[in-house]
Design a protein around this motif. Sequence first.
Motif, PDB file in Angstrom:
ATOM      1  N   HIS A 106     -39.827 -20.354   6.773  1.00 10.20           N
ATOM      2  CA  HIS A 106     -40.821 -20.256   7.798  1.00 10.20           C
ATOM      3  C   HIS A 106     -40.261 -19.129   8.691  1.00 10.20           C
ATOM      4  O   HIS A 106     -38.979 -18.992   8.917  1.00 10.20           O
ATOM      5  CB  HIS A 106     -40.527 -21.478   8.505  1.00 10.20           C
ATOM      6  N   ILE A 107     -41.249 -18.428   9.010  1.00  8.89           N
ATOM      7  CA  ILE A 107     -40.806 -17.276   9.929  1.00  8.89           C
ATOM      8  C   ILE A 107     -41.219 -17.764  11.310  1.00  8.89           C
ATOM      9  O   ILE A 107     -42.356 -18.337  11.786  1.00  8.89           O
ATOM     10  CB  ILE A 107     -41.599 -15.921   9.829  1.00  8.89           C
ATOM     11  N   ILE A 108     -39.974 -18.141  12.179  1.00  7.83           N
ATOM     12  CA  ILE A 108     -40.506 -18.747  13.453  1.00  7.83           C
ATOM     13  C   ILE A 108     -40.329 -17.876  14.695  1.00  7.83           C
ATOM     14  O   ILE A 108     -40.315 -18.432  15.983  1.00  7.83           O
ATOM     15  CB  ILE A 108     -39.426 -20.105  13.664  1.00  7.83           C
ATOM     16  N   VAL A 142     -43.252 -15.866   2.241  1.00  7.40           N
ATOM     17  CA  VAL A 142     -43.132 -16.387   3.451  1.00  7.40           C
ATOM     18  C   VAL A 142     -44.158 -17.819   3.163  1.00  7.40           C
ATOM     19  O   VAL A 142     -45.168 -17.806   2.914  1.00  7.40           O
ATOM     20  CB  VAL A 142     -43.899 -15.734   4.598  1.00  7.40           C
ATOM     21  N   TYR A 143     -43.470 -18.950   3.384  1.00  7.60           N
ATOM     22  CA  TYR A 143     -44.259 -20.180   3.136  1.00  7.60           C
ATOM     23  C   TYR A 143     -45.196 -20.546   4.514  1.00  7.60           C
ATOM     24  O   TYR A 143     -46.334 -20.956   4.258  1.00  7.60           O
ATOM     25  CB  TYR A 143     -43.326 -21.314   3.404  1.00  7.60           C
ATOM     26  N   LYS A 159     -49.231  -8.468   2.206  1.00  6.54           N
ATOM     27  CA  LYS A 159     -49.231  -8.443   0.772  1.00  6.54           C
ATOM     28  C   LYS A 159     -49.338  -9.810   0.093  1.00  6.54           C
ATOM     29  O   LYS A 159     -48.066 -10.433  -0.158  1.00  6.54           O
ATOM     30  CB  LYS A 159     -48.190  -7.444  -0.007  1.00  6.54           C
ATOM     31  N   PHE A 160     -50.327 -10.523   0.071  1.00  8.16           N
ATOM     32  CA  PHE A 160     -50.575 -11.715  -0.577  1.00  8.16           C
ATOM     33  C   PHE A 160     -51.309 -12.024  -1.637  1.00  8.16           C
ATOM     34  O   PHE A 160     -52.328 -11.243  -1.896  1.00  8.16           O
ATOM     35  CB  PHE A 160     -50.984 -12.653   0.732  1.00  8.16           C
ATOM     36  N   GLU A 161     -50.990 -12.840  -2.609  1.00  6.49           N
ATOM     37  CA  GLU A 161     -51.672 -13.357  -3.591  1.00  6.49           C
ATOM     38  C   GLU A 161     -52.645 -14.709  -3.190  1.00  6.49           C
ATOM     39  O   GLU A 161     -53.725 -14.651  -3.900  1.00  6.49           O
ATOM     40  CB  GLU A 161     -51.198 -13.728  -5.051  1.00  6.49           C
ATOM     41  N   LYS A 162     -52.038 -15.389  -2.107  1.00  4.22           N
ATOM     42  CA  LYS A 162     -52.804 -16.367  -1.904  1.00  4.22           C
ATOM     43  C   LYS A 162     -52.810 -16.297  -0.267  1.00  4.22           C
ATOM     44  O   LYS A 162     -51.984 -15.571   0.378  1.00  4.22           O
ATOM     45  CB  LYS A 162     -52.130 -17.736  -2.346  1.00  4.22           C
ATOM     46  N   LYS A 178     -50.226 -19.308   5.186  1.00  7.57           N
ATOM     47  CA  LYS A 178     -50.164 -20.208   6.134  1.00  7.57           C
ATOM     48  C   LYS A 178     -50.014 -19.895   7.565  1.00  7.57           C
ATOM     49  O   LYS A 178     -48.704 -19.323   7.685  1.00  7.57           O
ATOM     50  CB  LYS A 178     -49.529 -21.643   5.733  1.00  7.57           C
ATOM     51  N   VAL A 179     -50.408 -20.111   8.629  1.00  6.91           N
ATOM     52  CA  VAL A 179     -50.014 -19.632  10.005  1.00  6.91           C
ATOM     53  C   VAL A 179     -49.993 -20.850  10.970  1.00  6.91           C
ATOM     54  O   VAL A 179     -51.095 -21.487  10.739  1.00  6.91           O
ATOM     55  CB  VAL A 179     -50.849 -18.401  10.507  1.00  6.91           C
TER      56      VAL A 179
END
Length: 235
Positions: free
Chosen positions: A80-82, A97-98, A117-120, A123-124
């Motif tokens: 998690h980037i907090i 990044v989850y 850069k995401f394949e899916k 979540k934010v």
Amino acid sequence: MNNYIECNLNNIKKNIYELSIKYKRNFSDITIVAVSKYQEYEKINTAYSYGQIDFGENYIQEWQEKVNFFQDNLPNLNWHIIGNLQKNKAKYLTDKVYCLQSLDSVELAKEIEKKGKFEKKLKVLIQLQVDKNDQNKSGISIEQAQILRDYICKSSKISFAGFMGIGPLNAETSKRKDLYYSFIQNAKTLWNETDSNNLQPILSLGMSSDYEEALECGSNMLRIGTAIFGARNKL
């Protein structure tokens, strides 16, 4: 060290379980994010070995170094980037990044949309202002949060999952609880105005020193660092 971290994790989980009963909460709905900023790799590995899978990092460069170190050994770890994310760092966000918990502006969301850069979908959480008088904490106002929420819901790269807040450091317990109740109610109102398919939002509120108040007010995600790892040392 192993016994120390194991004991801390067990004590925190036991305390949260007892608080869940006290405040009529469902213990299984509560997620602990272990704040691993500036913590040694060995401590993170130890916490993971005792069942901790969610970890929170504040700084992109430090997070990248830890991802590179752990990615082959701890494949199920959720990062998690907090911390506050500068727009020029959005290009470094990847599927590793989850959850990004500190999204606090439409401008940052647009930068992620452009350069992530995401394949899916990522979540934010919207970082919602807890105390408008606390100049030391970032967070978006309720009015601006509505605009940001609507942008996220139309995004092709980011997925709206809930809200994060940082409480004031030196508030009295009664004032902090009033602020936390208000935060939770504002968050739920913003969430219920979306097509959420009856899902419950993540409400990330509460840290080592105030997680009881946060749980009482309705938080379902706690960001706990010192109470798990002890004092931080800069890497």
